[in-house]
Design a protein around this motif. Structure first.
Motif, PDB file in Angstrom:
ATOM      1  N   GLY A  97      47.705  38.828  47.471  1.00 53.34           N
ATOM      2  CA  GLY A  97      48.152  38.746  46.077  1.00 53.34           C
ATOM      3  C   GLY A  97      49.237  37.707  45.858  1.00 53.34           C
ATOM      4  N   ALA A  98      49.248  36.672  46.688  1.00 57.06           N
ATOM      5  CA  ALA A  98      50.273  35.628  46.537  1.00 57.06           C
ATOM      6  C   ALA A  98      50.262  35.089  45.106  1.00 57.06           C
ATOM      7  CB  ALA A  98      50.003  34.495  47.523  1.00 57.06           C
ATOM      8  N   GLY A  99      51.455  34.903  44.551  1.00 52.23           N
ATOM      9  CA  GLY A  99      51.566  34.406  43.177  1.00 52.23           C
ATOM     10  C   GLY A  99      51.573  35.531  42.163  1.00 52.23           C
ATOM     11  N   MET A 100      51.263  36.761  42.622  1.00 55.34           N
ATOM     12  CA  MET A 100      51.324  37.926  41.724  1.00 55.34           C
ATOM     13  C   MET A 100      52.440  38.811  42.251  1.00 55.34           C
ATOM     14  SD  MET A 100      47.277  38.477  41.615  1.00 55.34           S
ATOM     15  CE  MET A 100      46.365  37.010  42.006  1.00 55.34           C
ATOM     16  N   SER A 101      52.131  40.076  42.488  1.00 55.20           N
ATOM     17  CA  SER A 101      53.110  40.947  43.113  1.00 55.20           C
ATOM     18  C   SER A 101      52.481  41.416  44.425  1.00 55.20           C
ATOM     19  CB  SER A 101      53.403  42.120  42.179  1.00 55.20           C
ATOM     20  OG  SER A 101      54.325  42.980  42.767  1.00 55.20           O
ATOM     21  N   PRO A 102      52.610  40.570  45.472  1.00 56.97           N
ATOM     22  CA  PRO A 102      51.780  40.769  46.663  1.00 56.97           C
ATOM     23  C   PRO A 102      52.053  42.072  47.401  1.00 56.97           C
ATOM     24  CG  PRO A 102      53.426  39.054  47.049  1.00 56.97           C
ATOM     25  CD  PRO A 102      53.549  39.443  45.617  1.00 56.97           C
ATOM     26  N   ILE A 103      51.007  42.586  48.026  1.00 62.60           N
ATOM     27  CA  ILE A 103      51.120  43.824  48.808  1.00 62.60           C
ATOM     28  C   ILE A 103      50.722  43.543  50.257  1.00 62.60           C
ATOM     29  CG2 ILE A 103      50.692  45.483  46.941  1.00 62.60           C
ATOM     30  CD1 ILE A 103      47.709  45.496  48.083  1.00 62.60           C
ATOM     31  N   ARG A 104      51.328  44.290  51.181  1.00 63.71           N
ATOM     32  CA  ARG A 104      50.827  44.270  52.556  1.00 63.71           C
ATOM     33  C   ARG A 104      49.894  45.456  52.711  1.00 63.71           C
ATOM     34  NH1 ARG A 104      51.382  41.657  56.919  1.00 63.71           N
ATOM     35  NH2 ARG A 104      53.312  40.591  56.368  1.00 63.71           N
ATOM     36  N   MET A 105      48.724  45.187  53.254  1.00 65.09           N
ATOM     37  CA  MET A 105      47.695  46.232  53.370  1.00 65.09           C
ATOM     38  C   MET A 105      46.857  46.026  54.627  1.00 65.09           C
ATOM     39  SD  MET A 105      44.856  44.935  50.594  1.00 65.09           S
ATOM     40  CE  MET A 105      43.541  45.850  51.420  1.00 65.09           C
ATOM     41  N   VAL A 106      46.169  47.083  55.039  1.00 61.79           N
ATOM     42  CA  VAL A 106      45.223  46.969  56.148  1.00 61.79           C
ATOM     43  C   VAL A 106      44.014  46.187  55.625  1.00 61.79           C
ATOM     44  CG1 VAL A 106      43.727  48.235  57.733  1.00 61.79           C
ATOM     45  CG2 VAL A 106      45.981  49.181  57.132  1.00 61.79           C
TER      46      VAL A 106
ATOM     47  N   ASP B 234      41.119  29.582  40.871  1.00 63.78           N
ATOM     48  CA  ASP B 234      42.320  29.579  40.018  1.00 63.78           C
ATOM     49  C   ASP B 234      42.930  30.984  39.920  1.00 63.78           C
ATOM     50  OD1 ASP B 234      41.055  31.022  37.947  1.00 63.78           O
ATOM     51  OD2 ASP B 234      40.188  29.158  37.181  1.00 63.78           O
ATOM     52  N   ILE B 235      44.152  31.024  39.389  1.00 61.72           N
ATOM     53  CA  ILE B 235      44.928  32.267  39.362  1.00 61.72           C
ATOM     54  C   ILE B 235      44.217  33.367  38.570  1.00 61.72           C
ATOM     55  CG2 ILE B 235      46.409  31.426  37.465  1.00 61.72           C
ATOM     56  CD1 ILE B 235      47.870  33.544  40.214  1.00 61.72           C
ATOM     57  N   GLU B 236      43.508  32.979  37.493  1.00 61.01           N
ATOM     58  CA  GLU B 236      42.826  34.004  36.683  1.00 61.01           C
ATOM     59  C   GLU B 236      41.729  34.680  37.496  1.00 61.01           C
ATOM     60  OE1 GLU B 236      43.982  35.290  34.102  1.00 61.01           O
ATOM     61  OE2 GLU B 236      45.549  33.775  34.036  1.00 61.01           O
ATOM     62  N   ALA B 237      40.986  33.898  38.252  1.00 63.36           N
ATOM     63  CA  ALA B 237      39.901  34.457  39.070  1.00 63.36           C
ATOM     64  C   ALA B 237      40.491  35.388  40.135  1.00 63.36           C
ATOM     65  CB  ALA B 237      39.105  33.333  39.727  1.00 63.36           C
ATOM     66  N   ARG B 238      41.619  34.966  40.731  1.00 67.68           N
ATOM     67  CA  ARG B 238      42.251  35.795  41.770  1.00 67.68           C
ATOM     68  C   ARG B 238      42.827  37.062  41.163  1.00 67.68           C
ATOM     69  NH1 ARG B 238      46.487  32.571  43.915  1.00 67.68           N
ATOM     70  NH2 ARG B 238      45.917  30.842  42.574  1.00 67.68           N
ATOM     71  N   ARG B 239      43.399  36.921  39.958  1.00 64.26           N
ATOM     72  CA  ARG B 239      43.943  38.105  39.257  1.00 64.26           C
ATOM     73  C   ARG B 239      42.843  39.124  39.007  1.00 64.26           C
ATOM     74  NH1 ARG B 239      47.915  35.320  35.668  1.00 64.26           N
ATOM     75  NH2 ARG B 239      49.815  35.648  36.854  1.00 64.26           N
ATOM     76  N   ALA B 240      41.657  38.640  38.641  1.00 60.84           N
ATOM     77  CA  ALA B 240      40.538  39.544  38.332  1.00 60.84           C
ATOM     78  C   ALA B 240      40.137  40.325  39.596  1.00 60.84           C
ATOM     79  CB  ALA B 240      39.364  38.755  37.786  1.00 60.84           C
ATOM     80  N   ILE B 241      40.087  39.628  40.727  1.00 58.92           N
ATOM     81  CA  ILE B 241      39.725  40.314  41.984  1.00 58.92           C
ATOM     82  C   ILE B 241      40.806  41.343  42.322  1.00 58.92           C
ATOM     83  CG2 ILE B 241      39.312  40.038  44.472  1.00 58.92           C
ATOM     84  CD1 ILE B 241      38.385  37.151  43.863  1.00 58.92           C
ATOM     85  N   PHE B 242      42.057  40.946  42.152  1.00 58.87           N
ATOM     86  CA  PHE B 242      43.190  41.824  42.506  1.00 58.87           C
ATOM     87  C   PHE B 242      43.193  43.080  41.637  1.00 58.87           C
ATOM     88  CE2 PHE B 242      47.770  42.867  42.978  1.00 58.87           C
ATOM     89  CZ  PHE B 242      47.886  42.745  44.360  1.00 58.87           C
ATOM     90  N   ALA B 243      42.929  42.864  40.329  1.00 51.75           N
ATOM     91  CA  ALA B 243      43.002  43.989  39.383  1.00 51.75           C
ATOM     92  C   ALA B 243      41.809  44.935  39.523  1.00 51.75           C
ATOM     93  CB  ALA B 243      43.088  43.461  37.957  1.00 51.75           C
ATOM     94  N   ALA B 244      40.713  44.444  40.116  1.00 53.28           N
ATOM     95  CA  ALA B 244      39.530  45.297  40.253  1.00 53.28           C
ATOM     96  C   ALA B 244      39.727  46.332  41.361  1.00 53.28           C
ATOM     97  CB  ALA B 244      38.309  44.438  40.559  1.00 53.28           C
ATOM     98  N   SER B 245      40.748  46.151  42.176  1.00 56.70           N
ATOM     99  CA  SER B 245      41.025  47.105  43.262  1.00 56.70           C
ATOM    100  C   SER B 245      42.325  47.841  42.943  1.00 56.70           C
ATOM    101  CB  SER B 245      41.174  46.337  44.573  1.00 56.70           C
ATOM    102  OG  SER B 245      41.486  47.231  45.625  1.00 56.70           O
ATOM    103  N   SER B 246      42.558  48.956  43.644  1.00 58.56           N
ATOM    104  CA  SER B 246      43.827  49.674  43.425  1.00 58.56           C
ATOM    105  C   SER B 246      44.164  50.515  44.651  1.00 58.56           C
ATOM    106  CB  SER B 246      43.726  50.587  42.197  1.00 58.56           C
ATOM    107  OG  SER B 246      42.796  51.620  42.469  1.00 58.56           O
ATOM    108  N   LEU B 247      45.435  50.926  44.701  1.00 64.43           N
ATOM    109  CA  LEU B 247      45.866  51.856  45.746  1.00 64.43           C
ATOM    110  C   LEU B 247      45.167  53.203  45.559  1.00 64.43           C
ATOM    111  CD1 LEU B 247      47.770  52.787  48.040  1.00 64.43           C
ATOM    112  CD2 LEU B 247      49.573  53.076  46.323  1.00 64.43           C
ATOM    113  N   LYS B 248      45.025  53.599  44.284  1.00 72.21           N
ATOM    114  CA  LYS B 248      44.389  54.884  43.980  1.00 72.21           C
ATOM    115  C   LYS B 248      42.964  54.966  44.567  1.00 72.21           C
ATOM    116  CE  LYS B 248      43.015  57.675  40.004  1.00 72.21           C
ATOM    117  NZ  LYS B 248      42.648  57.611  38.598  1.00 72.21           N
ATOM    118  N   LEU B 249      42.223  53.857  44.465  1.00 79.30           N
ATOM    119  CA  LEU B 249      40.845  53.826  44.951  1.00 79.30           C
ATOM    120  C   LEU B 249      40.792  54.209  46.440  1.00 79.30           C
ATOM    121  CD1 LEU B 249      37.978  53.047  43.942  1.00 79.30           C
ATOM    122  CD2 LEU B 249      38.462  50.695  44.669  1.00 79.30           C
TER     123      LEU B 249
END
Ligand SMILES: Cc1cc2nc3c(=O)[nH]c(=O)nc-3n(C[C@H](O)[C@H](O)[C@H](O)COP(=O)(O)O)c2cc1C
Length: 331
Positions: free
Chosen positions: A226-235, A252-267
């Motif tokens: 998640g570089a450039g956003m609010s990055p997380i360390r994860m397995v 581009d950042i929008e495409a990366r944001r979309a991938i990032f937002a499609a996932s979650s810790l809750k999932l």
């Protein structure tokens, strides 16, 4: 072991169970840790407001020892949650993801001690200037939100201890056992916060598949995503591969944001989808190979740091007698 942390917060041992969304968003984990002499932390992050109030009351009833509540300041209804912390007279607040000015005044008036989580030397100094009681400094090894620049815990903690020797400093990121605790205290920390280690306990409320991924991970099996956003360390998993491939391909950042937002810790944590969810965990996952109860773990950490201290004292004696012998050789 008595430190400025144990004296100020009335906790028997310099061990803090990190606030972790989902994993410690239940009273059982913090109650077990506090009852064993560490500081248990209830994570308000993902909780509904009324569920949070109930959990806080259950936790209060489950221990007569100090405990804390962790509130990420960016969460929706953060103000309502902060009001409940005051109304229910929780003894300690640990706030993260925002500045302390938002809450400090009214918590000081209410007589609630405040600890602020930071991931840089600059933010540490700002929080201290604002009048915070203690800071948690989290380094690059950490699960959750480490510093985007990935400054290691070893360096960050030492830098803050040198820059602000008067501050009560809690070190976090990469610590999974008593040797790590002693290492942080040696750098100048007054206590140590452990997240991933407490994630791998019976009481942590994440899906069993999540815990198994943490147990199976080696020390190099996590990534900062998640570089450039609010990055997380994860397995690492399918989601992190998708994100990191897009990043490497220069998307581009929008495409990366979309991938990032499609996932979650809750999932990952609630639904157990460990292929597509965010399995937040630190590098210390590679040091962990069991799922003990949180009370047993806390007692084990205490025993380990004591035996580490004894080993160091032994080294000291060995060194002294070697020095003596060599001096005798000289004289
Ligand atoms: C699953 C998970 C969830 C987390 N959630 C939060 C949170 O809600 N609030 C917070 O301040 N930190 C959160 N963190 C960060 C931890 O509080 C702690 O700083 C970090 O885990 C320490 O590093 P370690 O995992 O190497 O021990 C989370 C960490 C993990 C692993």
């Amino acid at each position: 072991m008595t430190t400025r942390f144990t004296r100020t917060f009335g906790v028997a041992h310099p061990i803090v169970q990190a606030g972790m969304s989902w994993a410690s968003s239940n009273p059982a984990l913090p109650a077990a840790v506090s009852n064993a002499g560490g500081l248990g932390v209830l994570a308000a992050g993902p909780m509904f407001v009324e569920d949070f109030r109930k959990a806080l009351r259950t936790l209060k009833a489950a221990t007569d020892k100090p405990f804390a509540v962790n509130v990420p300041l960016y969460r929706p209804q953060a103000d309502e949650i902060l009001d409940i912390v005051i109304e229910e007279e929780a003894p300690i607040l640990i706030a993260s993801q925002g500045g302390p000015k938002k809450y400090l005044g009214r918590f000081q008036t209410a007589g609630i001690k405040c600890i602020h989580v930071v991931a840089s030397e600059t933010h540490a100094l700002k929080a201290l200037e604002a009048g915070i009681d203690a800071i948690v400094a989290v380094g690059g090894e950490a699960g959750g939100h480490p510093p985007p620049e990935q400054v290691s815990t070893l360096v960050l903690v030492r830098a803050i201890a040198k820059a602000a020797p008067e501050a009560i400093l809690i070190a976090g990121g990469g610590v999974a056992d008593g040797a790590g605790i002693v290492a942080m205290l040696a750098l100048g920390a007054d206590a140590v916060q452990l997240g991933t280690r407490y994630l791998a306990t019976k009481e942590a409320t994440v899906h069993e598949a999540y815990k198994q991924k943490v147990l199976a991970a080696g020390i190099a099996d996590t990534a900062l995503v998640g570089a450039g956003m609010s990055p997380i360390r994860m397995v690492c998993n399918d989601f992190s591969a998708r994100f990191l491939e897009a990043e490497a391909a220069g998307s581009d950042i929008e495409a990366r944001r979309a991938i990032f937002a499609a996932s979650s810790l809750k999932l990952a944590a609630l639904d157990g989808d460990v292929a597509n969810g965010k399995i937040e965990a630190g590098q210390s996952a590679g040091l962990i190979d069991d799922l003990p109860g949180a009370e047993d773990l806390t007692l084990r950490l205490i025993a380990e740091y004591r035996s580490t201290l004894a080993r160091l004292a032994g080294l000291d004696i060995a060194l002294e007698s070697r020095l003596e012998r060599s001096l005798q050789g000289v004289l």
